[in-house]
Scaffold this motif. Structure first.
Motif, PDB file in Angstrom:
ATOM      1  N   ILE A  76      60.382  19.627   6.318  1.00 33.35           N
ATOM      2  CA  ILE A  76      59.626  20.153   5.196  1.00 33.35           C
ATOM      3  C   ILE A  76      58.366  19.321   5.050  1.00 33.35           C
ATOM      4  O   ILE A  76      58.385  18.101   5.209  1.00 33.35           O
ATOM      5  CB  ILE A  76      60.445  20.121   3.888  1.00 33.35           C
ATOM      6  N   THR A  77      57.267  19.993   4.780  1.00 31.06           N
ATOM      7  CA  THR A  77      56.000  19.297   4.573  1.00 31.06           C
ATOM      8  C   THR A  77      55.713  19.234   3.077  1.00 31.06           C
ATOM      9  O   THR A  77      56.274  19.995   2.278  1.00 31.06           O
ATOM     10  CB  THR A  77      54.859  20.032   5.279  1.00 31.06           C
ATOM     11  N   SER A  78      54.815  18.325   2.720  1.00 30.73           N
ATOM     12  CA  SER A  78      54.461  18.218   1.307  1.00 30.73           C
ATOM     13  C   SER A  78      53.778  19.493   0.813  1.00 30.73           C
ATOM     14  O   SER A  78      53.979  19.917  -0.328  1.00 30.73           O
ATOM     15  CB  SER A  78      53.545  17.013   1.086  1.00 30.73           C
ATOM     16  N   ARG A  79      52.983  20.124   1.714  1.00 29.14           N
ATOM     17  CA  ARG A  79      52.337  21.378   1.320  1.00 29.14           C
ATOM     18  C   ARG A  79      53.387  22.478   1.119  1.00 29.14           C
ATOM     19  O   ARG A  79      53.301  23.261   0.166  1.00 29.14           O
ATOM     20  CB  ARG A  79      51.340  21.802   2.394  1.00 29.14           C
ATOM     21  N   GLY A  80      54.361  22.531   2.015  1.00 27.84           N
ATOM     22  CA  GLY A  80      55.419  23.527   1.863  1.00 27.84           C
ATOM     23  C   GLY A  80      56.237  23.301   0.601  1.00 27.84           C
ATOM     24  O   GLY A  80      56.661  24.244  -0.069  1.00 27.84           O
ATOM     25  N   TYR A  81      56.468  22.023   0.266  1.00 30.89           N
ATOM     26  CA  TYR A  81      57.227  21.718  -0.939  1.00 30.89           C
ATOM     27  C   TYR A  81      56.486  22.200  -2.187  1.00 30.89           C
ATOM     28  O   TYR A  81      57.080  22.827  -3.078  1.00 30.89           O
ATOM     29  CB  TYR A  81      57.477  20.211  -1.012  1.00 30.89           C
TER      30      TYR A  81
END
Length: 304
Positions: free
Chosen positions: A29-34
């Protein structure tokens, strides 16, 4: 994954958690996806689940918090909600709700000595076309802190209505099953002119005793006794007994004397006989039986 980040974000930060998770086999998971997931509007399913969860909790609590998935499914549909059984199971799991489960119980039926010549007129077919056509009777025990007491039920097969009951500290015929039979005869107005009424029971010594047989004969009721000797011979009565103990006695664990158990019995009989959920469960409600078939038990106590 989102819940894990929410749990630890204040301590480690979103970027650090996402970077470590992506470098391991725990997930990616990426911070942007989160942040996109957190800002995404709620789906129609989640909104409906949130609304239904409150209704599930309300109906479950209204039914003494004892209903499992099957009964909750019927109850929700009876309340007008078009939901599936699996959906109810998922919502109950999310809300932490579950039904009361029955435990194992000791054998309380002592078969009478000698051969009994009375036939089995039911043969495990517990169906009736009208009230006062077939009754089933049985005795169950209730464990208390001070020992045991016993409860006898007489149930009408047509309406699944308890027409007679009695509570006693012993299993003597005169003090328990006979009292339940007399209560059933009085509450329904059965007389010798009543044609075709069958009283079915197991081969317990109380039900095949001379006193009980004479009482049935005096009332013009035909006796029927299970011949095989297992619980299926009197399955409907066993079901009523099991539900009574599981849903209002052992689930509450507040009854400590015979008088308190009697109050519980009165309240449970009243609830069983007046519950609108019988219609949803495929039973006939007492309203369908007619004005001549009115039970006169005491109203349930406020604590039940």
């Amino acid at each position: 994954m989102i819940a894990f980040v929410d749990m630890h974000r204040e301590k480690f930060g979103v970027e650090a958690i996402c970077r470590i998770l992506s470098a391991t086999e725990c997930g990616f998971i990426t911070s942007r996806g989160y942040r996109a997931a957190k800002n995404r509007p709620a789906s129609a399913r989640s909104v409906r689940d949130e609304m239904l969860a409150e209704e599930v909790q309300r109906i479950h609590q209204a039914n003494y918090s004892v209903y499992g998935v099957r009964k909750m499914w019927h109850a929700m549909r009876h309340a007008g909600w078009n939901v599936g059984r699996d959906q109810i199971a998922r919502l109950m799991k999310i809300a932490g709700l579950q039904g009361v489960r029955r435990g194992r119980k000791p054998v309380t039926t002592c078969s009478a000595d000698g051969d009994d010549q009375r036939p089995d007129l039911v043969e495990r077919r517990f169906v009736a076309d009208r009230p006062q056509q077939l009754w089933v009777a049985d005795i169950t025990y209730v464990r208390m802190l001070s020992g045991f007491c016993y409860v006898a039920f007489v149930t009408d097969v047509f309406s699944r209505r308890i027409v007679g009951w009695a509570v006693a500290p012993t299993l003597h015929t005169e003090s328990l099953p006979l009292l339940a039979l007399e209560h059933a005869l009085q509450s329904t107005g059965v007389s010798r002119n009543e044609s075709g009424l069958i009283h079915h029971s197991d081969r317990g010594s109380q039900y095949v005793s001379l006193a009980y047989s004479d009482a049935l004969l005096a009332a013009g009721v035909t006796a029927s006794v299970g011949t095989v000797g297992d619980s299926y011979d009197n399955a409907l009565a066993e079901t009523v007994n099991g539900l009574y103990k599981a849903e209002l006695i052992y689930s509450k664990r507040i009854w400590e004397s015979v008088s308190e158990v009697e109050l519980a019995t009165m309240g449970w009989v009243h609830w069983w006989n007046t519950s609108r959920l019988h219609e949803a469960l495929g039973y006939r409600t007492p309203a369908n039986v007619g004005a001549t078939y009115t039970h006169t038990t005491t109203t349930a106590p406020a604590t039940v």
